[in-house]
Design an enzyme around this catalytic site. Structure first.
Site, PDB file in Angstrom:
ATOM      1  N   ASP A  25       0.816  -1.217   0.000  1.00 44.63           N
ATOM      2  CA  ASP A  25       0.000   0.000   0.000  1.00 44.63           C
ATOM      3  C   ASP A  25       0.845   1.259   0.000  1.00 44.63           C
ATOM      4  OD1 ASP A  25      -1.245  -1.018   3.230  1.00 44.63           O
ATOM      5  OD2 ASP A  25       0.701  -0.185   2.694  1.00 44.63           O
TER       6      ASP A  25
ATOM      7  N   LYS B  33      -5.085   2.911  -0.475  1.00 46.08           N
ATOM      8  CA  LYS B  33      -4.943   3.712   0.740  1.00 46.08           C
ATOM      9  C   LYS B  33      -4.268   5.048   0.406  1.00 46.08           C
ATOM     10  CE  LYS B  33      -5.810   0.312   4.158  1.00 46.08           C
ATOM     11  NZ  LYS B  33      -5.526  -0.233   5.464  1.00 46.08           N
TER      12      LYS B  33
ATOM     13  N   MET C  33       0.064   8.356  13.604  1.00 39.44           N
ATOM     14  CA  MET C  33      -1.176   8.804  12.946  1.00 39.44           C
ATOM     15  C   MET C  33      -1.754  10.036  13.640  1.00 39.44           C
ATOM     16  SD  MET C  33      -3.022   5.172  12.127  1.00 39.44           S
ATOM     17  CE  MET C  33      -2.718   4.455  13.735  1.00 39.44           C
TER      18      MET C  33
END
Ligand code: SAH
Length: 487
Positions: free
Chosen positions: A33, A55, A170
């Site tokens: 990804d 993604k 994140m």
């Protein structure tokens, strides 16, 4: 067969594990990804299928259910499936869900742990996640859940109370709320904090601030946030390398391009391989084979490139046919190539150009006078050396050992070149072929040349040569680039 969930590490391709490289080398399918390191895909066999599961932040993305279904389906066909995941597959990567789907379907799987960005990204910014006495724990949390909404399962009070390092993955988009929440939970606003964007990659950027001020700067994902005393540590090494952040095009032939690119990367540069030259066998291979067999009849064999050495020795059936011929090399790379065949060059000139080689040979031969010389070299090359030797009375045999050809232009080159600041030319033919293939306008602003001959060709073709190596070797060229760029 097996489905491998492989941790690819945070970005630097060197951070893949040996086991990861081994299973990639045997892969039938690689599923990857956005944050995957694309150069790692080259470790899979060329014929392996490469499946991107998206993604992209704004592009199409494959849902996790679809990814699980894909892994199960491919695993059942008996293929060797490698699911490549950024960092470690079990750290905020949904590897647990993928493994559960495989287990439920009865598909054999293996987990190949990776180096997580939670530890490696701070390390590349010079931040140790623990320090004896001052930071005795580190907690890795996701910044994906919105701490302001009070949802999610994260106990921010407990995280703040631990007193160790907090690493947030994140968290770029919610940096402000996360920092506010930690201050609200009792952490001092002056606590050191750092954010590392695109860690371990050539464009890594480290922001240093405090818990109160970190969110004042704009953060782009992917970023790893580190909060705690350790975030004040400045053991920078990666960003201090001499060519850090420089994007440089390498135009040599393969496999030399790869070796030069690796060298540039070790010095911190982002090296782009765009070979402008390739080597092929000469028109008349038989002539080369004969010359190699009769090399012992010459007084001197003179080599002017590593490729000339390799092509010559490829056709030398028996080393003894060299007899007592003396051997000259134009420079250290050529004599290193000779050393691979256990031959020590009798002569290497002080300056690594044909003129200097000519002079050195004439000097060296003076007591006995000119002799017979064999020059195995590129089919088209400058005549300075053979003409000069012939004029001095030598009996000269120039034997074409290889041909240089221009490879087909790379269709992706224009986009790559558009935001590249420098290009390195290591020979006249790389200049000529590059300009013919892509045009003068595509040449990056900074032109680095290995030596005077290459420089003259570049000027001839309308290029502004920014710098020239004072030692005419690849190492000299890289050193000249390092001198040129301000630290
Ligand atoms: N499994 C991964 C984490 C996946 S979550 C691992 O173990 O590293 C994705 C988050 O990881 C990103 O939002 C960012 O916080 C972090 N990350 C991944 N690659 C990064 C990089 N090169 N630089 C900084 N942070 C990175």
């Amino acid at each position: 067969m097996t489905v491998y969930l492989v941790g690819a590490g945070p970005g630097d391709p060197g951070l893949l594990t040996l086991r990861g490289a081994e299973v990639l080398a045997g892969a039938d399918v690689v599923v990857y990804d956005r944050l995957s390191v694309t150069s790692l895909l080259d470790l899979a066999p060329p014929e392996a299928e490469r499946v991107s599961v998206g993604k992209q932040p704004d592009g199409p993305r494959t849902s996790q259910d679809d990814i699980n279904a894909l892994l199960v389906a491919r695993g059942r066909t008996g293929q060797q499936v490698v699911r490549l995941k950024g960092g470690d597959p079990f750290v905020f990567a949904r590897g647990g869900e993928e493994a559960a789907a495989l287990a439920a379907a009865g598909v054999v799987f293996e987990i190949v742990p990776g180096i997580t960005s939670a530890v490696a990204v701070p390390a590349y910014a010079g931040i140790p996640v623990t320090m004896r006495y001052s930071s005795t724990s580190f907690t890795v949390v996701t910044g994906h859940e919105d701490p302001a909404k009070g949802e999610g399962s994260l106990n921010w009070e407990a995280v703040a109370a631990l007193g160790g390092t907090v690493v947030v993955l994140m968290g770029a988009a919610r940096c402000r709320t996360i920092c506010d929440r930690l201050i609200g939970a009792g952490m001092a606003p002056g606590t050191p904090a750092a954010a590392v964007q695109w860690g371990t990659r050539p464009h890594q950027r480290t922001l240093r601030a405090t818990l109160a001020t970190l969110a004042d700067s704009e953060l782009q994902p992917p970023a790893t946030i580190v909060i705690g005393e350790v975030a004040a540590a400045d053991l920078a090494w990666f960003e201090n390398r001499p060519l850090f952040g420089r994007r440089i095009v390498v135009t040599r032939a393969q496999p030399q391009a790869a070796a030069m690119a690796a060298h540039l990367r070790r010095r911190g540069a982002e090296a782009i391989e765009l070979p402008a030259i390739a080597f092929e066998p000469p028109e008349d291979v038989e002539r080369l084979v004969r010359a190699a067999a009769e090399a012992g009849r010459y007084d001197w064999a003179v080599f002017t490139s590593p490729t000339g050495v390799h092509r010559f020795f490829q056709h030398l059936r028996d080393t003894r046919s060299l007899g007592s011929v003396r051997v000259a090399a134009i420079g250290p790379a050529t004599s290193a190539a000779l050393a691979e065949y256990n031959l020590v060059a009798d002569l290497v000139p002080q300056r690594y150009v044909a003129e200097a080689l000519l002079e050195a040979l004439c000097d060296e031969a003076r007591p006995r006078g000119p002799g017979r010389v064999l020059i195995p070299r590129a089919e088209a090359a400058r005549d300075v050396l053979p003409d000069g030797l012939a004029a001095a009375g030598w009996d000269v045999d120039v034997i074409p050992a290889y041909r240089t050809v221009a490879p087909a232009p790379d269709p992706a080159a224009a986009a790559l070149l558009a935001d590249t600041e420098a290009i390195a030319f290591t020979s006249s033919s790389t200049v000529t072929n590059f300009v013919d293939a892509y045009g003068v306008g595509a040449v990056p602003a900074i032109v680095a040349s290995i030596g005077p001959v290459t420089t003259a060709t570049a000027r001839d073709r309308g290029l502004d040569v920014t710098l020239e190596a004072s030692e005419h070797t690849v190492e000299g060229l890289i050193a000249a680039l390092e001198d040129f760029f301000p630290r």
